[in-house]
Design a protein around this motif. Structure first.
Motif, PDB file in Angstrom:
ATOM      1  N   ILE A 147      -3.053   5.256   6.032  1.00  0.00           N
ATOM      2  CA  ILE A 147      -1.740   4.996   5.447  1.00  0.00           C
ATOM      3  C   ILE A 147      -1.611   3.506   5.140  1.00  0.00           C
ATOM      4  CG2 ILE A 147       0.759   5.115   5.797  1.00  0.00           C
ATOM      5  CD1 ILE A 147      -0.705   7.836   5.471  1.00  0.00           C
ATOM      6  N   ALA A 148      -1.096   3.209   3.948  1.00  0.00           N
ATOM      7  CA  ALA A 148      -1.014   1.830   3.479  1.00  0.00           C
ATOM      8  C   ALA A 148       0.437   1.385   3.324  1.00  0.00           C
ATOM      9  CB  ALA A 148      -1.738   1.698   2.145  1.00  0.00           C
ATOM     10  N   SER A 149       0.630   0.077   3.349  1.00  0.00           N
ATOM     11  CA  SER A 149       1.944  -0.500   3.046  1.00  0.00           C
ATOM     12  C   SER A 149       1.840  -1.222   1.701  1.00  0.00           C
ATOM     13  CB  SER A 149       2.375  -1.478   4.140  1.00  0.00           C
ATOM     14  OG  SER A 149       1.568  -2.628   4.117  1.00  0.00           O
ATOM     15  N   GLY A 150       2.968  -1.615   1.163  1.00  0.00           N
ATOM     16  CA  GLY A 150       3.010  -2.234  -0.160  1.00  0.00           C
ATOM     17  C   GLY A 150       2.209  -3.516  -0.295  1.00  0.00           C
ATOM     18  N   SER A 151       2.035  -4.235   0.790  1.00  0.00           N
ATOM     19  CA  SER A 151       1.320  -5.510   0.724  1.00  0.00           C
ATOM     20  C   SER A 151      -0.188  -5.383   0.962  1.00  0.00           C
ATOM     21  CB  SER A 151       1.916  -6.495   1.731  1.00  0.00           C
ATOM     22  OG  SER A 151       1.778  -5.988   3.043  1.00  0.00           O
ATOM     23  N   ASP A 152      -0.647  -4.184   1.291  1.00  0.00           N
ATOM     24  CA  ASP A 152      -2.086  -3.992   1.534  1.00  0.00           C
ATOM     25  C   ASP A 152      -2.889  -4.209   0.255  1.00  0.00           C
ATOM     26  OD1 ASP A 152      -1.644  -3.437   4.188  1.00  0.00           O
ATOM     27  OD2 ASP A 152      -1.855  -1.263   3.973  1.00  0.00           O
ATOM     28  N   ILE A 153      -4.023  -4.853   0.397  1.00  0.00           N
ATOM     29  CA  ILE A 153      -4.911  -5.129  -0.729  1.00  0.00           C
ATOM     30  C   ILE A 153      -5.809  -3.923  -0.984  1.00  0.00           C
ATOM     31  CG2 ILE A 153      -6.776  -6.621  -1.577  1.00  0.00           C
ATOM     32  CD1 ILE A 153      -4.132  -8.096  -1.337  1.00  0.00           C
ATOM     33  N   ILE A 154      -5.956  -3.580  -2.263  1.00  0.00           N
ATOM     34  CA  ILE A 154      -6.860  -2.504  -2.665  1.00  0.00           C
ATOM     35  C   ILE A 154      -8.110  -3.155  -3.251  1.00  0.00           C
ATOM     36  CG2 ILE A 154      -7.179  -0.487  -4.144  1.00  0.00           C
ATOM     37  CD1 ILE A 154      -4.079  -0.266  -4.187  1.00  0.00           C
ATOM     38  N   GLU A 155      -9.234  -2.900  -2.625  1.00  0.00           N
ATOM     39  CA  GLU A 155     -10.496  -3.479  -3.072  1.00  0.00           C
ATOM     40  C   GLU A 155     -11.229  -2.523  -4.001  1.00  0.00           C
ATOM     41  OE1 GLU A 155     -12.748  -4.572   0.360  1.00  0.00           O
ATOM     42  OE2 GLU A 155     -11.151  -5.841   1.143  1.00  0.00           O
ATOM     43  N   SER A 156     -12.055  -3.071  -4.853  1.00  0.00           N
ATOM     44  CA  SER A 156     -12.878  -2.259  -5.753  1.00  0.00           C
ATOM     45  C   SER A 156     -13.689  -1.271  -4.928  1.00  0.00           C
ATOM     46  CB  SER A 156     -13.806  -3.158  -6.564  1.00  0.00           C
ATOM     47  OG  SER A 156     -14.566  -2.385  -7.453  1.00  0.00           O
ATOM     48  N   GLY A 157     -13.788  -0.040  -5.415  1.00  0.00           N
ATOM     49  CA  GLY A 157     -14.522   0.999  -4.712  1.00  0.00           C
ATOM     50  C   GLY A 157     -13.660   1.821  -3.769  1.00  0.00           C
ATOM     51  N   SER A 158     -12.388   1.440  -3.622  1.00  0.00           N
ATOM     52  CA  SER A 158     -11.491   2.160  -2.709  1.00  0.00           C
ATOM     53  C   SER A 158     -11.010   3.475  -3.306  1.00  0.00           C
ATOM     54  CB  SER A 158     -10.255   1.314  -2.388  1.00  0.00           C
ATOM     55  OG  SER A 158     -10.599   0.174  -1.644  1.00  0.00           O
ATOM     56  N   GLN A 159     -10.663   4.388  -2.415  1.00  0.00           N
ATOM     57  CA  GLN A 159      -9.999   5.624  -2.803  1.00  0.00           C
ATOM     58  C   GLN A 159      -8.535   5.482  -2.409  1.00  0.00           C
ATOM     59  OE1 GLN A 159     -10.190   9.310  -0.413  1.00  0.00           O
ATOM     60  NE2 GLN A 159     -11.163  10.171  -2.236  1.00  0.00           N
ATOM     61  N   VAL A 160      -7.648   5.703  -3.364  1.00  0.00           N
ATOM     62  CA  VAL A 160      -6.219   5.598  -3.123  1.00  0.00           C
ATOM     63  C   VAL A 160      -5.609   6.976  -3.361  1.00  0.00           C
ATOM     64  CG1 VAL A 160      -4.071   4.466  -3.798  1.00  0.00           C
ATOM     65  CG2 VAL A 160      -6.222   3.195  -3.888  1.00  0.00           C
ATOM     66  N   SER A 161      -4.859   7.471  -2.372  1.00  0.00           N
ATOM     67  CA  SER A 161      -4.257   8.796  -2.463  1.00  0.00           C
ATOM     68  C   SER A 161      -2.739   8.684  -2.451  1.00  0.00           C
ATOM     69  CB  SER A 161      -4.700   9.660  -1.284  1.00  0.00           C
ATOM     70  OG  SER A 161      -6.102   9.742  -1.230  1.00  0.00           O
ATOM     71  N   PHE A 162      -2.092   9.477  -3.304  1.00  0.00           N
ATOM     72  CA  PHE A 162      -0.639   9.525  -3.387  1.00  0.00           C
ATOM     73  C   PHE A 162      -0.158  10.887  -2.908  1.00  0.00           C
ATOM     74  CE2 PHE A 162      -1.548   6.079  -6.207  1.00  0.00           C
ATOM     75  CZ  PHE A 162      -0.426   5.266  -6.172  1.00  0.00           C
ATOM     76  N   PHE A 163       0.698  10.875  -1.875  1.00  0.00           N
ATOM     77  CA  PHE A 163       1.261  12.088  -1.289  1.00  0.00           C
ATOM     78  C   PHE A 163       2.780  12.058  -1.426  1.00  0.00           C
ATOM     79  CE2 PHE A 163      -2.490  10.909   1.143  1.00  0.00           C
ATOM     80  CZ  PHE A 163      -3.210  12.075   1.181  1.00  0.00           C
ATOM     81  N   PRO A 164       3.396  13.156  -1.826  1.00  0.00           N
ATOM     82  CA  PRO A 164       4.867  13.186  -1.838  1.00  0.00           C
ATOM     83  C   PRO A 164       5.403  13.182  -0.400  1.00  0.00           C
ATOM     84  CG  PRO A 164       3.970  15.230  -2.727  1.00  0.00           C
ATOM     85  CD  PRO A 164       2.813  14.377  -2.329  1.00  0.00           C
ATOM     86  N   PRO A 165       6.626  12.707  -0.207  1.00  0.00           N
ATOM     87  CA  PRO A 165       7.202  12.757   1.131  1.00  0.00           C
ATOM     88  C   PRO A 165       7.364  14.210   1.567  1.00  0.00           C
ATOM     89  CG  PRO A 165       8.833  12.031  -0.474  1.00  0.00           C
ATOM     90  CD  PRO A 165       7.528  12.153  -1.187  1.00  0.00           C
ATOM     91  N   VAL A 166       7.252  14.431   2.846  1.00  0.00           N
ATOM     92  CA  VAL A 166       7.390  15.787   3.388  1.00  0.00           C
ATOM     93  C   VAL A 166       8.536  15.806   4.393  1.00  0.00           C
ATOM     94  CG1 VAL A 166       4.995  16.413   3.051  1.00  0.00           C
ATOM     95  CG2 VAL A 166       5.673  15.360   5.185  1.00  0.00           C
TER      96      VAL A 166
END
Length: 73
Positions: free
Chosen positions: A51-70
């Motif tokens: 789980i990430a926060s808004g200030s976390d850095i995304i590096e090249s090669g990363s997988q980023v997943s978007f989940f709706p709130p539950v």
């Protein structure tokens, strides 16, 4: 390049299961991109399965997943 995966309703909003894009920056920078504007600000976002926060850095090669709130009940 990063690999973005969309789950549930976000898959429908974006019209794709996944995207590959050139990107460098924070999570907040990513959600401001034009191709992601249908995603609401309360999305749960994970970088490489954490789980990430808004200030976390995304590096090249990363997988980023978007989940709706539950919610439960």
């Amino acid at each position: 390049m990063i690999h973005i995966i969309f789950f549930a309703r976000y898959r429908e909003l974006i019209g794709k299961n996944e995207l590959y894009i050139e990107f460098s920056g924070t999570v907040m920078d990513l959600v401001k991109r034009t191709e992601l504007t249908p995603i609401p600000p309360n999305a749960l976002i994970a970088i490489n399965h954490k789980i990430a926060s808004g200030s976390d850095i995304i590096e090249s090669g990363s997988q980023v997943s978007f989940f709706p709130p539950v919610s439960g009940g």
